[in-house]
Design a protein around this motif. Structure first.
Motif, PDB file in Angstrom:
ATOM      1  N   ILE A   4       0.805  -0.994  -0.074  1.00  6.24           N
ATOM      2  CA  ILE A   4       0.381  -0.543   0.188  1.00  6.24           C
ATOM      3  C   ILE A   4       1.186   1.653  -0.165  1.00  6.24           C
ATOM      4  CG2 ILE A   4      -1.810  -0.986   1.621  1.00  6.24           C
ATOM      5  CD1 ILE A   4      -1.397   0.518   3.765  1.00  6.24           C
ATOM      6  N   THR A   5       0.360   2.272  -0.368  1.00  8.45           N
ATOM      7  CA  THR A   5       1.461   3.987  -0.213  1.00  8.45           C
ATOM      8  C   THR A   5       1.525   3.944   1.046  1.00  8.45           C
ATOM      9  OG1 THR A   5      -0.859   4.996  -1.278  1.00  8.45           O
ATOM     10  CG2 THR A   5      -0.073   3.784  -2.609  1.00  8.45           C
ATOM     11  N   PRO A   6       1.910   4.833   1.328  1.00 11.07           N
ATOM     12  CA  PRO A   6       2.379   6.001   2.600  1.00 11.07           C
ATOM     13  C   PRO A   6       0.805   6.426   2.542  1.00 11.07           C
ATOM     14  CG  PRO A   6       4.722   5.883   1.450  1.00 11.07           C
ATOM     15  CD  PRO A   6       2.691   5.465   0.293  1.00 11.07           C
ATOM     16  N   ALA A   7      -0.153   7.178   1.703  1.00 10.35           N
ATOM     17  CA  ALA A   7      -0.789   7.941   1.584  1.00 10.35           C
ATOM     18  C   ALA A   7      -1.693   6.314   2.672  1.00 10.35           C
ATOM     19  CB  ALA A   7      -2.008   8.531   0.601  1.00 10.35           C
ATOM     20  N   GLN A   8      -2.176   5.062   1.804  1.00 11.94           N
ATOM     21  CA  GLN A   8      -3.310   4.600   2.065  1.00 11.94           C
ATOM     22  C   GLN A   8      -2.472   3.827   3.852  1.00 11.94           C
ATOM     23  OE1 GLN A   8      -2.448   2.077  -1.322  1.00 11.94           O
ATOM     24  NE2 GLN A   8      -4.575   1.890  -1.740  1.00 11.94           N
TER      25      GLN A   8
END
Length: 174
Positions: A4-8
């Motif tokens: 998952i991305t840092p934002a997720q």
């Protein structure tokens, strides 16, 4: 492996109920958000910390709801330039409501092993793990979500062990 991305990963702060814990094991990180302020710091220029606004808002909200956000930073001494910069900023994390402790690498208990292949991780409510994966320059590739009970148990044990011996930020003198 799905990442998952840092934002997720940051979205997980909207879902946990009581405690988020971060184990940091690297002496250097690379982050597009931090690149410019870090470069300014190295040149001795002032920082308005605007790049931290989203994290500040998030941390103030979750800690204001009575949730805890804790970190243990395992660091090499003498510090890398990045850790020196990070240490100079930690008062901001404390003001946001985070509780941060430092553990010099040479004080690690003998025989300690790090779950999750020695990667950094966030542990949410003792039931969800977000394991950070990095490229060779320390840039975040993403986080792997782990819910395996054995891995979670290892991380909980290590968190408790390291938290008990790590030095609170206010008392840590590099």
């Amino acid at each position: 492996m799905d990442l998952i991305t840092p934002a997720q990963r940051d979205e997980l702060f909207n879902q946990f109920e009581r405690d988020a814990f971060h184990l940091e094991l690297r002496d250097d990180y690379g982050s597009p958000v931090e690149d410019t302020p870090y470069a300014r710091w190295k040149r001795g220029e002032p920082d308005d910390y605007a790049w931290l606004n989203d994290w500040t808002s998030l941390m103030k909200r979750v800690t204001g709801e009575g949730k805890t956000v804790r970190r243990v930073r395992v660091v090499t001494q003498p510090h890398s330039q990045y850790v020196t910069w990070e240490h100079s900023l930690t008062h901001l994390n404390i003001e946001m409501g985070e509780d941060i402790r430092w553990l010099p690498r040479h004080l690690l208990p003998e025989g300690v092993t790090f779950p999750a292949s020695g990667n950094d991780w966030w542990l949410y409510d003792d039931r969800l793990l977000a394991v950070g994966h990095f490229d060779p320059e320390g840039r975040v590739l993403g986080s792997e979500i782990v819910e395996d009970p054995n891995t979670l148990a290892e991380c909980i044990r290590l968190r408790d062990q390291l938290w008990a011996i790590a030095i609170p930020h206010a008392k840590y003198k590099p």
